[in-house]
Design an enzyme around this catalytic site. Sequence first.
Site, short mmCIF file in Angstrom:
data_model
loop_
_atom_site.label_atom_id
_atom_site.label_comp_id
_atom_site.label_asym_id
_atom_site.label_seq_id
_atom_site.Cartn_x
_atom_site.Cartn_y
_atom_site.Cartn_z
CB CYS A 215 -0.93 0.16 1.66
SG CYS A 215 -2.03 -1.30 1.35
CD GLU B 89 -8.47 -3.18 10.44
OE1 GLU B 89 -8.42 -3.83 9.66
OE2 GLU B 89 -8.62 -2.35 9.96
CB SER C 203 -10.19 -5.94 8.54
OG SER C 203 -10.35 -5.54 7.32
CB CYS D 259 -2.14 1.57 4.06
SG CYS D 259 -2.46 -0.28 4.82
#
Length: 640
Positions: free
Chosen positions: A104, A515, A540, A177
């Site tokens: 990312c 997450e 997530s 990200c």
Amino acid sequence: MASNQDNKAVAPDAAAPAGQSTTTTTTNDNSERNLPKEGEYIQWRTLPAGNPDQLNRWSHFLTREHEFPGAQAMLYGAGVPNKDMMKKAPHVGIATVWWEGNPCNTHLLDLGQKVKKAVEREKMLAWQFNTIGVSDGITMGGEGMRYSLQSREIIADSIETVTCAQHHDANISIPGCDKNMPGVIMAAARHNRPFVMIYGGTMRGGHSELLDRPINIVTCYEASGAYTYGRLKPACPNSTATPSDVMDDIEQHACPGAGACGGMYTANTMATAIEAMGLTAPGSSSFPASSPEKFRECEKAAEYIKICMEKDIRPRDLLTKASFENALVLTMILGGSTNGVLHYLAMANSADVDLTLDDINRVSAKTPFLADMAPSGRYYMEDLYKVGGTPAVLKMLIAAGYIDGTIPTITGKSLAENVSDWPSLDPDQKIIRPLDNPIKSQGHIRVLYGNFSPGGAVAKITGKEGLSFTGKARCFNKEFELDAALKNSEITLEQGNQVLIVRYEGPKGGPGMPEQLKASAAIMGAGLTNVALVTDGRYSGASHGFIVGHVVPEAATGGPIALVKDGDLITIDAVRNRIDVVKTVEGVEGEEEIAKVLEERKKGWKAPKMKPTRGALAKYARLVGDASHGAVTDLGGDAY
């Protein structure tokens, strides 16, 4: 923390010491601007707005005459080419959220260098600097995930710090990200200097030969569940490939290059929302990371930041209730991440915009869910890009009255003007359903209240899993306990409906509100349709199924989630927006009676000792507020 609000503008040669109050002189009417409360931030001397020959409105006080000779010497050493540039050129900071080891972010330094060259061609000084990040994909399911959410605060703090301390006149931030995007927006709301965001872009989709289908990062986690429960097989029945071979194939091909994860996960949720708020160039959120359009966007950024400087367009002029409403609408339309709720609340908090959980439910109730995009659907951001991208969706929604096209943007034009010449969505495309034929007539994100979460909880209900769920509680005091139960196949269809509760994973209790995609994806891969997942942590953006997170009060502060016992009957109702203990394991029913049981249990509850006690996470746990207010740290942990 420092801010450069333009309510302390002074004449170019005024000699008031830094921080001293001075006369207001701006081109915009400050009485109508969103300025911070007195004393919230340091006041910075700044030149009046409106003079295109004096865009060095903050750096002027560092570079004029010989008031700060040491500073000027350092700037010459850093690359200022001559005296004329020293005295007249504005300083533009280029903040790249770059580091190697995460697709990312790995390409963002290169994008930043393209921006730097473009800014320099505009006869401005471009200073590239960096901030940190955490890869959610790499840390998912491990202890490293506890650092993920706090990275948002570090990003905001570091960009604010450099921008203000170095007297930058503007900032261009390049995130990639999940936590990167809200972090740079929070920083912009604090420093409030002309600002443009460039999203790093999405990655290309992967492909598995053994599964004979497209794959992405989420495939890895769902395949893990299928692998554990003996359900992972190659697509070809005559293949000699083992389940381990299939896992190898998925791991090697799920992420084929640079860019953010391709579905409507948190990164793309935030990027599309921020574009709908007017803080990026049109198309930024849907241009792939390696596309020619992304490179051209970097070239155009210099033009846009100069427009913002000349017209005195500031982040707080764009971060308004109307623009946040646009963000929420687009998130519901596209089926975005529940993490968006947490981040919008934090961004609004930083910008002093009154946004609450009730706004989430209000917008969700009036907005249909249209996008057949991952994680619950078939398509990815790369596919949306091919049929017109985010601007085409915005154009449709503005025409239909769902999006406010009158809001201002970093281009100097309205949102509607930005997308007016963009191609309309192809009527034959299958990614975005027509408004009169939605996947779900209302939004997929619901804020739930009840005796289980009196301060609110956030649910992601696409409708595919139903609108209500009742099951017996099965409690896990940390995520790793649930992961271990799944790994050992201890949760089965034969056990009936279960509400799997993962607690002590909130902002303070985690710490860091990790997450839990590893568990949610494993459950999907294992085909466990008889469970709902509930946590005071997060899920997530790639999670799907019957999931509820962000439970407030969290377990570490003695919320009801800490008091629930195995066997208590829990009902989740996405129509009434409720989550309640409806019957205790002792057989007690009725609202008042259950309240008494929870009160008795609370008397025997003891707050766990905070771990760790030193380092970044300990500092975070002491400062962080609750999830229903965005889990921010600059108000102190007891602010709510």
